[in-house]
Enzyme design. Structure first.
Site, PDB file in Angstrom:
ATOM      1  N   GLU A 194       0.846  -1.187   0.000  1.00 18.84           N
ATOM      2  CA  GLU A 194       0.000   0.000   0.000  1.00 18.84           C
ATOM      3  C   GLU A 194       0.883   1.240   0.000  1.00 18.84           C
ATOM      4  O   GLU A 194       1.884   1.307   0.701  1.00 18.84           O
ATOM      5  CB  GLU A 194      -0.903   0.018   1.233  1.00 18.84           C
ATOM      6  CG  GLU A 194      -1.831   1.212   1.249  1.00 18.84           C
ATOM      7  CD  GLU A 194      -2.850   1.156   2.369  1.00 18.84           C
ATOM      8  OE1 GLU A 194      -3.650   2.092   2.452  1.00 18.84           O
ATOM      9  OE2 GLU A 194      -2.851   0.189   3.140  1.00 18.84           O
ATOM     10  N   ALA A 237      -8.603  10.787   4.248  1.00 20.41           N
ATOM     11  CA  ALA A 237      -9.869  11.192   4.857  1.00 20.41           C
ATOM     12  C   ALA A 237     -10.305  12.533   4.292  1.00 20.41           C
ATOM     13  O   ALA A 237      -9.487  13.430   4.084  1.00 20.41           O
ATOM     14  CB  ALA A 237      -9.710  11.283   6.368  1.00 20.41           C
TER      15      ALA A 237
END
Length: 83
Positions: free
Chosen positions: A12, A46
């Protein structure tokens, strides 16, 4: 005797913020792909803070023939923010 179990790798990444970071990440995922990586994921910040970089990076990795997806983070997000 049975065969040794196979291992799957995934990695990732955070999407790059600069052209230099983009070049460095490209070199990194290309090198890691040699390990027969099962897939790559790219973090989606986010509130959508890295939305464009995430999508661009996933598309680039996929265009090179590797599995890749966005890792979605929904903390501090609303349904309307993702539309």
């Amino acid at each position: 005797m049975s065969a040794a179990p196979s291992l799957d790798f995934s990695f990732e990444f955070f999407p790059p913020k600069t052209p230099q970071g983009k070049d460095k990440l490209r070199a990194t995922w290309q090198q890691l792909a040699q390990l027969k990586t099962r897939f790559f994921s790219v973090t989606f910040g986010a509130g959508g803070s890295t939305r464009e970089g995430t999508l661009d990076t996933v598309r680039e990795i996929r265009a090179a023939g590797h599995e890749a997806s966005a890792h979605l983070s929904c903390v501090a997000s609303s349904r309307s923010a993702s539309a």
